[in-house]
Design a protein around this motif. Structure first.
Motif, PDB file in Angstrom:
ATOM      1  N   ALA A 180       0.834  -1.201   0.000  1.00  0.00           N
ATOM      2  CA  ALA A 180       0.000   0.000   0.000  1.00  0.00           C
ATOM      3  C   ALA A 180       0.874   1.258   0.000  1.00  0.00           C
ATOM      4  N   ALA A 181       1.894   1.286   0.835  1.00  0.00           N
ATOM      5  CA  ALA A 181       2.769   2.460   0.906  1.00  0.00           C
ATOM      6  C   ALA A 181       3.469   2.700  -0.422  1.00  0.00           C
ATOM      7  N   THR A 182       3.979   1.646  -1.014  1.00  0.00           N
ATOM      8  CA  THR A 182       4.697   1.787  -2.283  1.00  0.00           C
ATOM      9  C   THR A 182       3.760   2.218  -3.401  1.00  0.00           C
ATOM     10  N   LEU A 183       2.613   1.574  -3.501  1.00  0.00           N
ATOM     11  CA  LEU A 183       1.648   1.935  -4.546  1.00  0.00           C
ATOM     12  C   LEU A 183       1.194   3.389  -4.432  1.00  0.00           C
ATOM     13  N   LEU A 184       0.882   3.807  -3.219  1.00  0.00           N
ATOM     14  CA  LEU A 184       0.364   5.164  -3.044  1.00  0.00           C
ATOM     15  C   LEU A 184       1.440   6.227  -3.230  1.00  0.00           C
ATOM     16  N   ALA A 185       2.658   5.966  -2.786  1.00  0.00           N
ATOM     17  CA  ALA A 185       3.744   6.922  -3.009  1.00  0.00           C
ATOM     18  C   ALA A 185       4.033   7.042  -4.506  1.00  0.00           C
ATOM     19  N   GLU A 186       4.023   5.908  -5.206  1.00  0.00           N
ATOM     20  CA  GLU A 186       4.237   5.921  -6.657  1.00  0.00           C
ATOM     21  C   GLU A 186       3.112   6.690  -7.347  1.00  0.00           C
ATOM     22  N   ALA A 187       1.883   6.406  -6.986  1.00  0.00           N
ATOM     23  CA  ALA A 187       0.739   7.061  -7.623  1.00  0.00           C
ATOM     24  C   ALA A 187       0.743   8.568  -7.369  1.00  0.00           C
ATOM     25  N   ALA A 188       1.113   8.971  -6.172  1.00  0.00           N
ATOM     26  CA  ALA A 188       1.103  10.392  -5.834  1.00  0.00           C
ATOM     27  C   ALA A 188       2.193  11.169  -6.568  1.00  0.00           C
ATOM     28  N   THR A 189       3.334  10.537  -6.816  1.00  0.00           N
ATOM     29  CA  THR A 189       4.436  11.234  -7.465  1.00  0.00           C
ATOM     30  C   THR A 189       4.432  11.085  -8.988  1.00  0.00           C
ATOM     31  N   LEU A 190       3.682  10.140  -9.498  1.00  0.00           N
ATOM     32  CA  LEU A 190       3.691   9.850 -10.934  1.00  0.00           C
ATOM     33  C   LEU A 190       3.395  11.064 -11.817  1.00  0.00           C
ATOM     34  N   PRO A 191       2.390  11.883 -11.510  1.00  0.00           N
ATOM     35  CA  PRO A 191       2.138  13.036 -12.396  1.00  0.00           C
ATOM     36  C   PRO A 191       3.326  14.000 -12.471  1.00  0.00           C
ATOM     37  N   LEU A 192       3.985  14.239 -11.357  1.00  0.00           N
ATOM     38  CA  LEU A 192       5.126  15.150 -11.356  1.00  0.00           C
ATOM     39  C   LEU A 192       6.314  14.536 -12.103  1.00  0.00           C
ATOM     40  N   ILE A 193       6.542  13.252 -11.902  1.00  0.00           N
ATOM     41  CA  ILE A 193       7.638  12.569 -12.601  1.00  0.00           C
ATOM     42  C   ILE A 193       7.382  12.580 -14.107  1.00  0.00           C
ATOM     43  N   ALA A 194       6.172  12.218 -14.510  1.00  0.00           N
ATOM     44  CA  ALA A 194       5.840  12.178 -15.941  1.00  0.00           C
ATOM     45  C   ALA A 194       5.934  13.564 -16.564  1.00  0.00           C
ATOM     46  N   GLY A 195       5.421  14.560 -15.871  1.00  0.00           N
ATOM     47  CA  GLY A 195       5.438  15.910 -16.415  1.00  0.00           C
ATOM     48  C   GLY A 195       6.819  16.531 -16.454  1.00  0.00           C
ATOM     49  N   THR A 196       7.638  16.234 -15.471  1.00  0.00           N
ATOM     50  CA  THR A 196       8.965  16.830 -15.396  1.00  0.00           C
ATOM     51  C   THR A 196       9.965  16.125 -16.299  1.00  0.00           C
ATOM     52  N   PHE A 197       9.954  14.807 -16.275  1.00  0.00           N
ATOM     53  CA  PHE A 197      10.963  14.045 -17.003  1.00  0.00           C
ATOM     54  C   PHE A 197      10.461  13.465 -18.323  1.00  0.00           C
ATOM     55  N   GLY A 198       9.155  13.545 -18.560  1.00  0.00           N
ATOM     56  CA  GLY A 198       8.610  13.047 -19.813  1.00  0.00           C
ATOM     57  C   GLY A 198       8.672  11.540 -19.942  1.00  0.00           C
ATOM     58  N   GLN A 199       8.685  10.847 -18.820  1.00  0.00           N
ATOM     59  CA  GLN A 199       8.731   9.387 -18.848  1.00  0.00           C
ATOM     60  C   GLN A 199       8.145   8.819 -17.559  1.00  0.00           C
ATOM     61  N   VAL A 200       7.711   7.574 -17.664  1.00  0.00           N
ATOM     62  CA  VAL A 200       7.155   6.864 -16.516  1.00  0.00           C
ATOM     63  C   VAL A 200       7.962   5.582 -16.333  1.00  0.00           C
ATOM     64  N   PRO A 201       8.577   5.403 -15.167  1.00  0.00           N
ATOM     65  CA  PRO A 201       9.325   4.164 -14.945  1.00  0.00           C
ATOM     66  C   PRO A 201       8.366   2.976 -14.866  1.00  0.00           C
ATOM     67  N   LEU A 202       8.732   1.894 -15.534  1.00  0.00           N
ATOM     68  CA  LEU A 202       7.861   0.718 -15.577  1.00  0.00           C
ATOM     69  C   LEU A 202       8.137  -0.263 -14.439  1.00  0.00           C
ATOM     70  N   VAL A 203       9.240  -0.100 -13.742  1.00  0.00           N
ATOM     71  CA  VAL A 203       9.617  -1.062 -12.702  1.00  0.00           C
ATOM     72  C   VAL A 203       9.688  -0.410 -11.324  1.00  0.00           C
ATOM     73  N   GLY A 204       9.028   0.721 -11.162  1.00  0.00           N
ATOM     74  CA  GLY A 204       9.080   1.434  -9.890  1.00  0.00           C
ATOM     75  C   GLY A 204       8.579   0.613  -8.720  1.00  0.00           C
ATOM     76  N   LEU A 205       7.492  -0.105  -8.911  1.00  0.00           N
ATOM     77  CA  LEU A 205       6.919  -0.869  -7.803  1.00  0.00           C
ATOM     78  C   LEU A 205       7.864  -1.957  -7.294  1.00  0.00           C
ATOM     79  N   PRO A 206       8.350  -2.865  -8.129  1.00  0.00           N
ATOM     80  CA  PRO A 206       9.258  -3.879  -7.580  1.00  0.00           C
ATOM     81  C   PRO A 206      10.563  -3.282  -7.070  1.00  0.00           C
ATOM     82  N   ALA A 207      11.085  -2.267  -7.747  1.00  0.00           N
ATOM     83  CA  ALA A 207      12.332  -1.645  -7.291  1.00  0.00           C
ATOM     84  C   ALA A 207      12.151  -1.024  -5.914  1.00  0.00           C
ATOM     85  N   ASN A 208      11.057  -0.306  -5.729  1.00  0.00           N
ATOM     86  CA  ASN A 208      10.823   0.344  -4.439  1.00  0.00           C
ATOM     87  C   ASN A 208      10.493  -0.650  -3.336  1.00  0.00           C
TER      88      ASN A 208
END
Length: 129
Positions: A41-69
């Motif tokens: 739950a912590a990993t999913l929600l932290a990823e979901a909350a930061t995803l718009p800023l990451i996508a907008g700033t860097f122009g990409q979405v990491p595909l392995v964020g959940l297992p890595a985190n």
């Protein structure tokens, strides 16, 4: 000025996501151990909350964020308290150095390994040159 700092913004959004972790964990299957439900739950929600800023700033979405985190989270759960104890022990803290080195190496391995995975291009990036 710190409100405009990307690191602060990402940390703030991640913490906002973490605040909902207990509610999401309660909705995951009760047969799963509580530590696993909370970690997911912590990993999913932290990823979901930061995803718009990451996508907008860097122009990409990491595909392995959940297992890595999830892997990094498990390592950090041991590394941070051990480092704190080592600091409290002063010179005697060097006795913990081999374990701390092993955990730090594992964390670097996770970061290096998952950094090689592809990312999903996303929209326009303000940081593109």
């Amino acid at each position: 000025m710190w409100l405009l700092d990307l690191g602060f913004q990402l940390s703030f959004l991640a913490v906002m996501g973490l605040l909902l972790s207990p509610r999401l964990a309660a909705r995951l299957p009760a047969a799963w151990p509580e530590w696993l439900r909370l970690a997911l739950a912590a990993t999913l929600l932290a990823e979901a909350a930061t995803l718009p800023l990451i996508a907008g700033t860097f122009g990409q979405v990491p595909l392995v964020g959940l297992p890595a985190n999830l892997l990094a989270e498990g390592i950090m759960a041991a590394l941070v308290p051990l480092g704190f104890v080592a600091g409290l022990l002063g010179p005697l803290g060097s006795l913990l150095a081999p374990v701390i080195d092993l955990l730090a190496g594992a964390l670097l391995w996770v970061a290096g390994t998952f950094a090689r995975f592809p990312v999903l291009p996303w929209g326009w990036s303000a940081r593109r040159g």
